[in-house]
Design a protein around this motif. Structure first.
Motif, PDB file in Angstrom:
ATOM      1  N   HIS A   1     -10.779  -0.950  -2.360  1.00  0.00           N
ATOM      2  CA  HIS A   1     -10.680  -1.069  -1.076  1.00  0.00           C
ATOM      3  C   HIS A   1     -11.769  -0.532  -0.042  1.00  0.00           C
ATOM      4  O   HIS A   1     -12.439   0.831  -0.500  1.00  0.00           O
ATOM      5  CB  HIS A   1      -9.385  -0.372  -0.407  1.00  0.00           C
TER       6      HIS A   1
ATOM      7  N   THR B   1       0.868  -1.242  -0.073  1.00  0.00           N
ATOM      8  CA  THR B   1       0.105  -0.144  -0.118  1.00  0.00           C
ATOM      9  C   THR B   1       0.741   1.187  -0.035  1.00  0.00           C
ATOM     10  O   THR B   1       0.430   2.358  -0.421  1.00  0.00           O
ATOM     11  CB  THR B   1      -1.102   0.067   1.187  1.00  0.00           C
TER      12      THR B   1
ATOM     13  N   TRP C   1      -2.971  -3.281  -1.820  1.00  0.00           N
ATOM     14  CA  TRP C   1      -4.212  -2.172  -1.758  1.00  0.00           C
ATOM     15  C   TRP C   1      -4.651  -2.377  -3.346  1.00  0.00           C
ATOM     16  O   TRP C   1      -3.920  -2.545  -4.207  1.00  0.00           O
ATOM     17  CB  TRP C   1      -3.487  -0.861  -1.663  1.00  0.00           C
TER      18      TRP C   1
ATOM     19  N   ASP D   1      -5.309  -1.140   3.927  1.00  0.00           N
ATOM     20  CA  ASP D   1      -4.521  -2.226   3.290  1.00  0.00           C
ATOM     21  C   ASP D   1      -5.469  -3.283   2.890  1.00  0.00           C
ATOM     22  O   ASP D   1      -6.659  -3.355   3.556  1.00  0.00           O
ATOM     23  CB  ASP D   1      -3.168  -2.802   3.768  1.00  0.00           C
TER      24      ASP D   1
END
Ligand code: SF4
Length: 76
Positions: free
Chosen positions: A72, A21, A68, A37
Motif C-alpha cells: 500500500h 483492511t 489492503w 485501503d
C-alpha cells in the motif's frame, strides 16, 4: 469488472492481501493503518465509489476497494 483477486492466491499471500483492511494483522504488519485501503492506494485503478477495481500489482484481477496489502502506498 475483472475476476476478484483471491486472498489465497500465492501472489496475494506474498503481499498479505486481504479483502478488508480491518482484518490486517497488526502484529504481522505493524506499519498498517486502519485508514489505508485499496481505494486510497496509488496502485488502485478502480472508479471512485466502486466496490472493486483493478490494481497495477495484480494484472487481470480486481481487488476490493476496502482491501489492503503490504505494498500500500497512499495516493498523493
Ligand atoms: Fe490494494 Fe494497493 Fe495492495 Fe493493490 S497495491 S492490493 S491497491 S493496497
Amino acid at each position: 469488472g475483472l475476476p476478484h483477486l483471491s486472498p489465497t492466491d500465492p501472489a496475494a499471500q506474498a503481499l498479505g492481501y486481504v479483502e478488508d483492511t480491518a482484518q490486517v494483522s497488526q502484529a504481522k504488519y505493524p506499519n498498517h493503518k486502519p485508514s489505508q485501503d485499496c481505494s486510497n492506494c496509488n496502485f488502485y485503478q478502480g472508479a471512485a465509489g466502486a466496490p472493486w477495481g483493478p490494481c497495477q500489482l495484480f494484472p487481470g484481477k480486481d481487488v476490493n476497494a476496502k482491501g489492503w496489502c503490504s505494498a500500500h502506498a497512499t495516493r498523493k
